[in-house]
Design an enzyme around this catalytic site. Sequence first.
Site, short mmCIF file in Angstrom:
data_model
loop_
_atom_site.label_atom_id
_atom_site.label_comp_id
_atom_site.label_asym_id
_atom_site.label_seq_id
_atom_site.Cartn_x
_atom_site.Cartn_y
_atom_site.Cartn_z
N LYS A 12 -7.85 -5.03 6.33
CA LYS A 12 -6.79 -4.80 5.36
C LYS A 12 -7.22 -5.41 4.02
CE LYS A 12 -2.51 -5.50 6.41
NZ LYS A 12 -2.22 -4.34 5.54
N ASP A 39 3.19 -2.58 8.45
CA ASP A 39 2.20 -2.59 7.37
C ASP A 39 1.16 -1.50 7.61
OD1 ASP A 39 0.85 -3.42 5.10
OD2 ASP A 39 0.77 -5.52 5.69
N GLY A 40 0.45 -1.15 6.54
CA GLY A 40 -0.64 -0.20 6.64
C GLY A 40 -1.95 -0.91 6.97
N GLU A 62 0.05 -10.58 3.36
CA GLU A 62 0.22 -9.71 4.53
C GLU A 62 -0.09 -10.48 5.82
OE1 GLU A 62 -0.86 -5.33 2.63
OE2 GLU A 62 -2.48 -6.59 3.35
N GLY A 90 -7.13 -3.45 1.02
CA GLY A 90 -7.50 -2.43 0.04
C GLY A 90 -6.66 -2.54 -1.23
N GLY A 91 -5.45 -3.08 -1.08
CA GLY A 91 -4.58 -3.29 -2.24
C GLY A 91 -4.58 -4.74 -2.70
N GLY A 145 0.83 -1.20 0.00
CA GLY A 145 0.00 0.00 0.00
C GLY A 145 0.87 1.25 0.00
#
Length: 237
Positions: A99, A86-87, A108, A101-102, A30
């Site tokens: 999580k 991580d985002g 992940e 979104g990407g 991300g």
Amino acid sequence: MDSQTQMKQIVADAAIKEVKNDMIVGLGSGSTAALMIKSLAGEIHSGKLRNIRGVATSFQSEVLALELNIPLIDLASVSQIDLAIDGADEVDPGFQLIKGGGACHVREKLVADKANKLLIVVDETKLVKNLNRTFPLPVEVLPNAWKHVKEAISEMNGNSSLRMATKKAGPVVTDQGNLILDVLFKDGIKNPRDIEMIINNIPGVLENGLFVNRTDKVLVGKIENNVPVVYSLSKVC
Ligand code: 5RP
């Protein structure tokens, strides 16, 4: 730089302070994680950090790390990761996350699972009281199972849509060659632990983007008096 990018940059830089010499570091995916990877490369090449090896969570983070000459090791060849950074798309007060979104949440989650510590870096727009009120839950499904999974989720009062690609006709295809259903539940997600397990139990589902009881620390970037600042979020149990 717009204000959201400023928040992402300051939190990305702050995360690197948690990296110590000789660590194996999980490299998230991300836009925020990409800034963190660039910041990490800067510290490595200036000599401030030595003997760092990264484990990529996606094709995106792998390519970026290769371009920046960060030594990489394969997920399969590590028994543990010292720190994963991580985002996230949503963070609730108990540190439960959405999580994906990407569309990278499978790797992940694998990296997070092997990490001794999971550090999440977000700008304050990602903080929510309840999960999934606005951001849909990504679910990675085998290509020929998407319809079946969509129907099964519909029986749970979840409304799914197949994520469509931009600059390509048809759906988003993940790094693993699968598809993504984005799911909004009628009243959001109040019991993330149950929903994570129930969805993963539907045949054809590879993994969903709920990260439950995995996060050790959340760093948040925000703008205060026109200046970007970072703080460590306090967990509400
Ligand atoms: C990718 C992710 C990302 O970490 C999440 O989407 C946040 O991305 P960004 O930092 O660009 O807002 O889970 O699958």
